[in-house]
Design a protein around this motif. Structure first.
Motif, PDB file in Angstrom:
ATOM      1  N   ARG A 297       0.849  -1.185   0.000  1.00  6.83           N
ATOM      2  CA  ARG A 297       0.000   0.000   0.000  1.00  6.83           C
ATOM      3  C   ARG A 297       0.883   1.232   0.000  1.00  6.83           C
ATOM      4  O   ARG A 297       1.997   1.211   0.518  1.00  6.83           O
ATOM      5  CB  ARG A 297      -0.906   0.066   1.235  1.00  6.83           C
TER       6      ARG A 297
ATOM      7  N   GLN B  44      -3.592   5.073   0.941  1.00  2.00           N
ATOM      8  CA  GLN B  44      -4.366   3.916   0.505  1.00  2.00           C
ATOM      9  C   GLN B  44      -4.875   3.146   1.721  1.00  2.00           C
ATOM     10  O   GLN B  44      -4.304   3.213   2.804  1.00  2.00           O
ATOM     11  CB  GLN B  44      -3.534   3.019  -0.392  1.00  2.00           C
ATOM     12  N   THR B  45      -5.964   2.395   1.536  1.00  2.00           N
ATOM     13  CA  THR B  45      -6.609   1.702   2.646  1.00  2.00           C
ATOM     14  C   THR B  45      -6.746   0.213   2.381  1.00  2.00           C
ATOM     15  O   THR B  45      -6.640  -0.260   1.248  1.00  2.00           O
ATOM     16  CB  THR B  45      -8.019   2.275   2.911  1.00  2.00           C
TER      17      THR B  45
ATOM     18  N   ASP C 217      -9.637   2.439  11.820  1.00  2.00           N
ATOM     19  CA  ASP C 217     -11.007   2.820  12.119  1.00  2.00           C
ATOM     20  C   ASP C 217     -11.787   1.527  12.309  1.00  2.00           C
ATOM     21  O   ASP C 217     -11.984   0.771  11.354  1.00  2.00           O
ATOM     22  CB  ASP C 217     -11.573   3.640  10.963  1.00  2.00           C
TER      23      ASP C 217
ATOM     24  N   LYS D 122     -11.310  -0.426   8.861  1.00  2.00           N
ATOM     25  CA  LYS D 122     -10.577   0.245   7.789  1.00  2.00           C
ATOM     26  C   LYS D 122      -9.192   0.622   8.299  1.00  2.00           C
ATOM     27  O   LYS D 122      -9.055   1.286   9.323  1.00  2.00           O
ATOM     28  CB  LYS D 122     -11.344   1.492   7.359  1.00  2.00           C
ATOM     29  N   ILE D 123      -8.158   0.185   7.584  1.00  2.00           N
ATOM     30  CA  ILE D 123      -6.777   0.498   7.937  1.00  2.00           C
ATOM     31  C   ILE D 123      -6.212   1.375   6.828  1.00  2.00           C
ATOM     32  O   ILE D 123      -6.241   0.994   5.656  1.00  2.00           O
ATOM     33  CB  ILE D 123      -5.937  -0.781   8.091  1.00  2.00           C
ATOM     34  N   THR D 124      -5.713   2.555   7.204  1.00  2.00           N
ATOM     35  CA  THR D 124      -5.183   3.515   6.239  1.00  2.00           C
ATOM     36  C   THR D 124      -3.709   3.749   6.505  1.00  2.00           C
ATOM     37  O   THR D 124      -3.307   3.926   7.657  1.00  2.00           O
ATOM     38  CB  THR D 124      -5.933   4.864   6.351  1.00  2.00           C
TER      39      THR D 124
ATOM     40  N   VAL E 279      -9.658  -2.707   3.788  1.00  2.00           N
ATOM     41  CA  VAL E 279     -10.915  -2.874   4.520  1.00  2.00           C
ATOM     42  C   VAL E 279     -11.046  -4.337   4.905  1.00  2.00           C
ATOM     43  O   VAL E 279     -10.870  -5.231   4.064  1.00  2.00           O
ATOM     44  CB  VAL E 279     -12.119  -2.418   3.672  1.00  2.00           C
TER      45      VAL E 279
END
Length: 73
Positions: free
Chosen positions: A6, A10-11, A35, A19-21, A13
């Motif tokens: 990434r 970019q994320t 999140d 959600k990981i960014t 899910v």
């Protein structure tokens, strides 16, 4: 283990509600934003063995709480 590449911003899910960014990468370090619902525990891997041993615990807001150690070390 699934390994993904990434870039910053970019994320990933997981199961529609986690959600990981990638917030930042710098000098071999990656800063992630996670999140997740409040009822999903999110812990740093190096703290997991310590949680529940009486001297490190995570509260519902993700803060680390430290207490007295009991017994011999």
């Amino acid at each position: 283990m699934l390994v993904l590449s990434r870039r910053t911003g970019q994320t990933i899910v997981i199961d529609q509600d986690i959600k990981i960014t990638v917030v930042r990468t710098k000098s071999g370090s990656v800063r992630l934003g996670i999140d997740a619902p409040r009822d999903v525990p999110v812990q740093r891997g190096e703290l997991r063995p310590l949680v529940g041993q009486g001297y490190v615990a995570m509260d519902g807001d993700g803060r680390v709480e430290c207490g007295e150690r009991s017994g011999a070390v």
